[in-house]
Design a protein around this motif. Structure first.
Motif, mmCIF file in Angstrom:
data_model
loop_
_atom_site.group_PDB
_atom_site.id
_atom_site.type_symbol
_atom_site.label_atom_id
_atom_site.label_comp_id
_atom_site.label_asym_id
_atom_site.label_seq_id
_atom_site.Cartn_x
_atom_site.Cartn_y
_atom_site.Cartn_z
ATOM 1 N N UNK A 303 0.829 -1.204 0.000
ATOM 2 C CA UNK A 303 0.000 0.000 0.000
ATOM 3 C C UNK A 303 0.864 1.255 0.000
ATOM 4 N N UNK A 304 1.951 1.221 0.745
ATOM 5 C CA UNK A 304 2.847 2.371 0.792
ATOM 6 C C UNK A 304 3.425 2.661 -0.593
ATOM 7 N N UNK A 305 3.812 1.610 -1.308
ATOM 8 C CA UNK A 305 4.348 1.812 -2.652
ATOM 9 C C UNK A 305 3.307 2.410 -3.592
ATOM 10 N N UNK A 306 2.060 1.965 -3.475
ATOM 11 C CA UNK A 306 1.006 2.499 -4.339
ATOM 12 C C UNK A 306 0.753 3.967 -4.038
ATOM 13 N N UNK A 307 0.706 4.314 -2.757
ATOM 14 C CA UNK A 307 0.431 5.703 -2.389
ATOM 15 C C UNK A 307 1.597 6.619 -2.761
ATOM 16 N N UNK A 320 -4.962 -2.533 3.268
ATOM 17 C CA UNK A 320 -5.006 -2.760 4.725
ATOM 18 C C UNK A 320 -6.115 -1.940 5.370
ATOM 19 N N UNK A 321 -6.717 -2.494 6.412
ATOM 20 C CA UNK A 321 -7.875 -1.843 7.020
ATOM 21 C C UNK A 321 -7.530 -0.454 7.549
ATOM 22 N N UNK A 322 -6.375 -0.295 8.150
ATOM 23 C CA UNK A 322 -6.001 1.026 8.670
ATOM 24 C C UNK A 322 -5.914 2.040 7.533
ATOM 25 N N UNK A 323 -5.321 1.627 6.413
ATOM 26 C CA UNK A 323 -5.237 2.516 5.257
ATOM 27 C C UNK A 323 -6.614 2.774 4.673
ATOM 28 N N UNK A 326 -8.356 5.404 6.707
ATOM 29 C CA UNK A 326 -7.729 6.709 6.482
ATOM 30 C C UNK A 326 -8.093 7.280 5.115
ATOM 31 N N UNK A 327 -8.048 6.431 4.083
ATOM 32 C CA UNK A 327 -8.329 6.896 2.729
ATOM 33 C C UNK A 327 -9.802 7.270 2.556
ATOM 34 N N UNK A 328 -10.694 6.493 3.208
ATOM 35 C CA UNK A 328 -12.116 6.849 3.142
ATOM 36 C C UNK A 328 -12.375 8.195 3.811
ATOM 37 N N UNK A 329 -11.750 8.393 4.972
ATOM 38 C CA UNK A 329 -11.950 9.651 5.694
ATOM 39 C C UNK A 329 -11.458 10.843 4.874
ATOM 40 N N UNK A 330 -10.388 10.628 4.117
ATOM 41 C CA UNK A 330 -9.815 11.709 3.311
ATOM 42 C C UNK A 330 -10.521 11.876 1.965
ATOM 43 N N UNK A 331 -11.401 10.929 1.603
ATOM 44 C CA UNK A 331 -12.057 10.995 0.302
ATOM 45 C C UNK A 331 -11.080 10.836 -0.856
ATOM 46 N N UNK A 332 -10.051 10.014 -0.668
ATOM 47 C CA UNK A 332 -9.025 9.840 -1.696
ATOM 48 C C UNK A 332 -9.643 9.208 -2.948
ATOM 49 N N UNK A 333 -9.583 9.884 -4.100
ATOM 50 C CA UNK A 333 -10.227 9.363 -5.318
ATOM 51 C C UNK A 333 -9.554 8.129 -5.890
ATOM 52 N N UNK A 380 -15.077 -6.458 11.237
ATOM 53 C CA UNK A 380 -14.134 -5.399 11.608
ATOM 54 C C UNK A 380 -12.786 -5.596 10.937
ATOM 55 N N UNK A 381 -12.324 -6.845 10.838
ATOM 56 C CA UNK A 381 -11.038 -7.113 10.191
ATOM 57 C C UNK A 381 -11.055 -6.633 8.746
ATOM 58 N N UNK A 382 -12.193 -6.799 8.093
ATOM 59 C CA UNK A 382 -12.282 -6.429 6.678
ATOM 60 C C UNK A 382 -12.606 -4.953 6.452
ATOM 61 N N UNK A 383 -12.893 -4.203 7.517
ATOM 62 C CA UNK A 383 -13.062 -2.771 7.333
ATOM 63 C C UNK A 383 -14.430 -2.226 7.660
ATOM 64 N N UNK A 384 -15.324 -3.042 8.216
ATOM 65 C CA UNK A 384 -16.612 -2.533 8.629
ATOM 66 C C UNK A 384 -17.753 -2.971 7.742
ATOM 67 N N UNK A 385 -18.995 -2.647 8.145
ATOM 68 C CA UNK A 385 -20.179 -3.166 7.456
ATOM 69 C C UNK A 385 -20.373 -2.660 6.039
ATOM 70 N N UNK A 386 -19.746 -1.525 5.648
ATOM 71 C CA UNK A 386 -19.882 -1.087 4.266
ATOM 72 C C UNK A 386 -18.939 -1.857 3.339
ATOM 73 N N UNK A 387 -18.004 -2.592 3.917
ATOM 74 C CA UNK A 387 -17.080 -3.397 3.119
ATOM 75 C C UNK A 387 -17.480 -4.868 3.138
#
Length: 603
Positions: A303-307, A320-323, A326-333, A380-387
């Motif tokens: 993920x770091x390489x992609x970003x 990764x779930x943490x990423x 973070x990316x959802x909160x930032x609205x990263x396109x 939760x491991x997969x990122x929450x109910x929207x995932x």
């Protein structure tokens, strides 16, 4: 890999798939893409450049006949063309209709491609599709016959062979005889293939393939459109299927060719000079090179390489779930959450295991374990109910035969260790069990394995975790009957995505649970065999009315769940990320990847 139904209009397969798409659109109306798009904005993009893909493991197989992971399917689409194919799109419904690839058109009763009794298909090949041999030569109908024969090679039998054995006349008998040939002897296998015909396969001439069925099958074109059913050049007779020599000598009729393969390290594809865009309506082939770098075991590192832009797409690593948060909160396109209804992951039991005095052969033990699983933790491991949504039945939402039912309910979906313990005691197994649990070392898999381990520990069962690579997990660990019978594993957590959507009733139940298809490389990983389920499969495949087929698939689902052959966990959507350079990123739900042949790169 892994469901609508449209049997009412067999003579119009494309219309059938579009109707099924409408059905699926309704079934999945609440599931929408988030934070993303096709990446068409922000900078010029055109032809050229190197698409950089990074990930963890080798594909399970490089041979298109036997490759059955998302990674291997993504790869082989670039160099091996089936007769028909579905497209890529960020609108789920647009990915369902089947389209001609090497075939000139979709056979119908109206154009004479399907006989009046629905048992004979006449498929005409388009001109100008060529192998990258020296000199280049045209792909012929005989190459497709060879490709289908190779599905049953004893060296690397296709996990999808059940689709063809249960439909094409004479295929089952051919495969049974082929299984007795020495799988380490390339000459012996080639001699068998060339010396034995399949009654239902005939190259009428170089441009015409005739396929005869034992009985009508409304999904036959979908089956012939799977990546297994690609053509095979005569040069493949020289090599053991998917052996080391084969992997060094793959031949292409697609837009790219493998020019370098270093196991576990690198796969490089360059443009195929024999490919002509005017013969390929489904692939654009914008980039000059596709470079896949393996050995990147950490999803966070990928993920770091992609970003950072040092890589463009992930090969086999999830966001990764943490990423993801973070990316959802930032609205990263660059992030998108795509629809891909599936049974992913699920717990499968090795019903042949001799461990624990064959405890897993006892349905009561399996039912007890079904109560142990905490699906809320897995969500939760997969990122929450929207995932991801919890799944309590074998057939995922949006697929034919799906009905919501929960035969092993627990409070809040958090598992019920007390019920698990009491059922184990009733089965005479309260002395404790020790189960060997291999798990893939990439992505969310270690955390899922640890969650299952904790769930089992809560009801007195010990799970010994065994790290495994993605390629070996699917290519050897789960698909080697002798290892299963020796007890090398007891439970495992694979994924399953339908091999196609639309008229796809057989694409979950048959490959995973038809006991008659069990053997080397079978995707019936646990060796489950229930005669009543097998009978329901046969009846569903022959049902004339969609409603009848739907009811039969659902009945099979209920029986399988009553037997606790598996424990479904989740039906996730798929978070996917691209670098800032990637444009025209179009999703393929059946392999959970962007279409490499459509990607453009910004400078």
């Amino acid at each position: 890999m892994v469901r609508g139904d449209g049997r009412a209009a067999r003579e119009r397969p494309a219309t059938t798939a579009i109707a099924a798409a409408a059905l699926l659109a309704g079934a999945l109306a609440g599931c929408t893409d988030q934070a993303g798009g096709d990446g068409t904005g922000g900078g010029e993009a055109g032809r050229g450049g190197t698409l950089r893909i990074v990930g963890a493991s080798d594909p399970d197989h490089l041979d298109p006949a036997s490759g059955y992971t998302f990674a291997s399917l993504s790869l082989s689409r670039m160099f091996a063309r089936p007769l028909f194919r579905t497209g890529s799109s960020n609108t789920f419904e647009e990915t369902i209709p089947l389209r001609p690839d090497v075939a000139r058109e979709l056979p119908t009763r109206g154009n004479g491609g399907i006989s009046a009794d629905g048992r004979t298909y006449t498929i005409r090949l388009r001109d100008g599709v060529r192998w990258n041999t020296r000199p280049p030569r045209e792909v012929t109908a005989a190459d497709y016959v060879r490709g289908l024969k190779r599905l049953c090679s004893p060296a690397a039998p296709s996990g999808g062979q059940g689709y063809y054995r249960s439909t094409i006349a004479g295929m089952a008998a051919y495969c049974a005889a082929y299984a007795k040939v020495n799988g380490g002897d390339a000459r012996a296998m080639a001699d068998f293939q060339n010396g034995h015909d399949i009654a239902g396969l005939k190259a009428k001439d170089d441009r015409t393939l005739v396929v005869r069925l034992d009985r009508p099958a409304g999904d036959m074109l979908d089956i012939l459109g799977l990546q297994f059913a690609t053509a095979a050049p005569r040069e493949y007779d020289r090599y053991v299927p998917d052996g080391p020599e084969f992997r060094r000598n793959t031949i292409s009729n697609g837009p790219y060719q493998i020019t370098r393969y270093t196991p576990g390290t690198t796969i490089v594809l360059d443009r195929n000079p024999a490919w002509r865009a005017d013969t390929d309506p489904l692939r654009a082939a914008h980039v000059d090179r596709i470079q896949i770098t393996l050995g990147q075991a950490s999803p966070d590192g990928v993920q770091q390489q992609l970003e950072q832009g040092t890589a463009d797409l992930a090969w086999d690593s999830p966001v990764p779930v943490a990423a993801l948060n973070r990316l959802r909160a930032a609205g990263d396109p660059r992030l998108a959450i795509r629809r891909s209804p599936s049974l992913s992951p699920f717990l499968v039991f090795n019903l042949q295991s001799p461990n624990n005095d064959r405890a897993l052969a006892d349905r009561r033990v399996r039912q007890a374990i079904a109560y142990a699983i905490d699906r809320s933790a897995l969500v939760k491991i997969y990122g929450g109910p929207d995932v991801a949504e919890p799944l309590h039945q074998v057939i995922p939402p949006g697929n034919v035969g799906h009905r919501r039912h929960d035969p092993y309910p627990t409070p809040g979906g958090r598992g019920d260790p007390a019920r698990c313990r009491s059922l184990l005691a009733a089965a005479g197994r309260d002395g404790g069990l020790t189960l060997r649990l291999p798990y893939r070392s990439g992505g969310n898999n270690p955390r899922v394995a640890q969650s299952v381990q904790a769930n089992l520990a809560a009801c007195g069962v010990t799970a010994q975790l065994i790290a495994d690579g993605n390629g070996t997990f699917y290519g050897r660990t789960l698909v080697t009957p002798s290892a299963a019978r020796a007890g090398s594993w007891d439970v495992a957590v694979p994924n399953w995505s339908p091999d196609w959507y639309g008229n796809n009733g057989r694409s979950v139940i048959q490959p995973l649970f038809d006991g008659r298809t069990y053997g080397p490389n079978s995707t019936n990983y646990g060796a489950y065999d229930n005669a009543e389920v097998n009978s329901l499969i046969d009846r569903a495949l022959q049902a004339e009315r969609p409603a009848d087929a739907d009811a039969l698939w659902h009945a099979a689902d209920r029986l399988i769940m009553a037997d606790a052959a598996v424990v479904p966990f989740l039906s996730p959507n798929f978070p996917i990320f691209r670098s800032h350079r990637v444009r025209d990123a179009r999703f393929i739900p059946t392999i959970q990847a962007y279409d490499y042949a459509q990607v453009r790169l910004a400078p």
